[in-house]
Design a protein around this motif. Structure first.
Motif, PDB file in Angstrom:
ATOM      1  N   ILE A 189      34.543  45.328  46.023  1.00 37.40           N
ATOM      2  CA  ILE A 189      35.496  44.423  45.387  1.00 37.40           C
ATOM      3  C   ILE A 189      35.256  44.511  43.887  1.00 37.40           C
ATOM      4  O   ILE A 189      34.218  44.063  43.397  1.00 37.40           O
ATOM      5  N   PRO A 190      36.188  45.111  43.158  1.00 38.77           N
ATOM      6  CA  PRO A 190      35.984  45.354  41.723  1.00 38.77           C
ATOM      7  C   PRO A 190      36.187  44.089  40.888  1.00 38.77           C
ATOM      8  O   PRO A 190      37.277  43.801  40.431  1.00 38.77           O
ATOM      9  N   ALA A 191      35.120  43.344  40.712  1.00 36.15           N
ATOM     10  CA  ALA A 191      35.209  42.133  39.904  1.00 36.15           C
ATOM     11  C   ALA A 191      33.857  41.859  39.256  1.00 36.15           C
ATOM     12  O   ALA A 191      32.871  41.645  39.949  1.00 36.15           O
ATOM     13  N   GLN A 192      33.834  41.881  37.941  1.00 38.70           N
ATOM     14  CA  GLN A 192      32.619  41.617  37.180  1.00 38.70           C
ATOM     15  C   GLN A 192      32.946  40.618  36.077  1.00 38.70           C
ATOM     16  O   GLN A 192      34.102  40.326  35.819  1.00 38.70           O
ATOM     17  N   GLY A 193      31.932  40.108  35.426  1.00 34.38           N
ATOM     18  CA  GLY A 193      32.128  39.240  34.273  1.00 34.38           C
ATOM     19  C   GLY A 193      32.427  37.801  34.652  1.00 34.38           C
ATOM     20  O   GLY A 193      32.354  37.409  35.814  1.00 34.38           O
ATOM     21  N   THR A 194      32.805  37.032  33.656  1.00 39.71           N
ATOM     22  CA  THR A 194      33.006  35.598  33.856  1.00 39.71           C
ATOM     23  C   THR A 194      34.252  35.278  34.672  1.00 39.71           C
ATOM     24  O   THR A 194      34.315  34.216  35.283  1.00 39.71           O
ATOM     25  N   ALA A 238      39.299  37.094  40.009  1.00 39.30           N
ATOM     26  CA  ALA A 238      39.640  38.485  40.342  1.00 39.30           C
ATOM     27  C   ALA A 238      39.306  38.783  41.809  1.00 39.30           C
ATOM     28  O   ALA A 238      40.075  39.450  42.499  1.00 39.30           O
ATOM     29  N   ARG A 239      38.179  38.272  42.287  1.00 38.03           N
ATOM     30  CA  ARG A 239      37.817  38.456  43.698  1.00 38.03           C
ATOM     31  C   ARG A 239      38.836  37.790  44.610  1.00 38.03           C
ATOM     32  O   ARG A 239      39.259  38.366  45.609  1.00 38.03           O
ATOM     33  N   ALA A 240      39.207  36.574  44.272  1.00 35.44           N
ATOM     34  CA  ALA A 240      40.181  35.845  45.086  1.00 35.44           C
ATOM     35  C   ALA A 240      41.487  36.620  45.172  1.00 35.44           C
ATOM     36  O   ALA A 240      42.041  36.794  46.266  1.00 35.44           O
ATOM     37  N   ASP A 241      41.972  37.105  44.051  1.00 35.20           N
ATOM     38  CA  ASP A 241      43.236  37.856  44.031  1.00 35.20           C
ATOM     39  C   ASP A 241      43.120  39.158  44.822  1.00 35.20           C
ATOM     40  O   ASP A 241      44.014  39.513  45.589  1.00 35.20           O
TER      41      ASP A 241
END
Length: 180
Positions: A107-112, A117-120
């Protein structure tokens, strides 16, 4: 108490102990408790499961020998932590890491802004897998509870009491009749 102590100490070992949503904050900060009852802990997290199992083990060790002990009932409620909240929760690094490892996905989501981004990303591509994975994890936990119960008393039964399953949380608001 051990989970509360862990949360008070803070640090990386607390990641995933509480339900985290798309805003990156715990569920109890978004939805306050109802007379002290709320889904304070993420039942998918191993530390939470171990704490629950220790509490159940203590109860079973005290009372399983009694002739009237027939089993254990876990009350399921949107205001408790023995059932899953809606799929928008569990977006913390630990839970997502376990989901990625078990399902062999990334799941490509990093940072604040990683939580949103994960939810989407999950909602758009992996919603079915996410729901099935969460359900399987919870079912496996209930299997562990039942195994511990049966180890102490083979004829004992585990009851999942769902009379209040829709009390609290988003489902209650969706199902409650309202005037137009």
């Amino acid at each position: 108490p051990e989970l509360e102590e862990l949360l008070r100490r803070g640090g990386p070992q607390t990641v995933g102990v509480r339900w985290i949503g798309r805003e990156g904050v715990p569920l109890t900060e978004v939805r306050p408790s109802n007379r002290g009852m709320a889904p304070y802990y993420n039942v998918l997290h191993p530390r939470v499961q171990e704490a629950i199992l220790r509490a159940i083990g203590e109860l079973v060790s005290r009372y399983a020998h009694h002739p009237s002990f027939a089993g254990l009932s876990l009350q399921l409620s949107g205001n408790g932590y023995a059932q899953l909240p809606d799929p928008r929760w569990g977006l913390d690094d630990a839970t997502i890491g376990a989901f990625e490892a078990d399902e062999r996905i990334k799941i490509p989501a990093q940072g604040t802004d990683r939580y949103a981004a994960r939810a989407d990303f999950i909602e758009s591509r992996y919603q079915t897998q996410w729901l099935a994975w969460r359900a399987a994890r919870l079912a496996a936990f209930y299997g562990r509870v039942e195994a511990e119960l049966k180890a102490a008393r083979p004829d004992a039964r585990l009851y999942l009491a769902g009379a209040n399953i829709f009390v609290g949380g988003e489902l209650e608001r969706q199902l409650k009749p309202t005037l137009p």
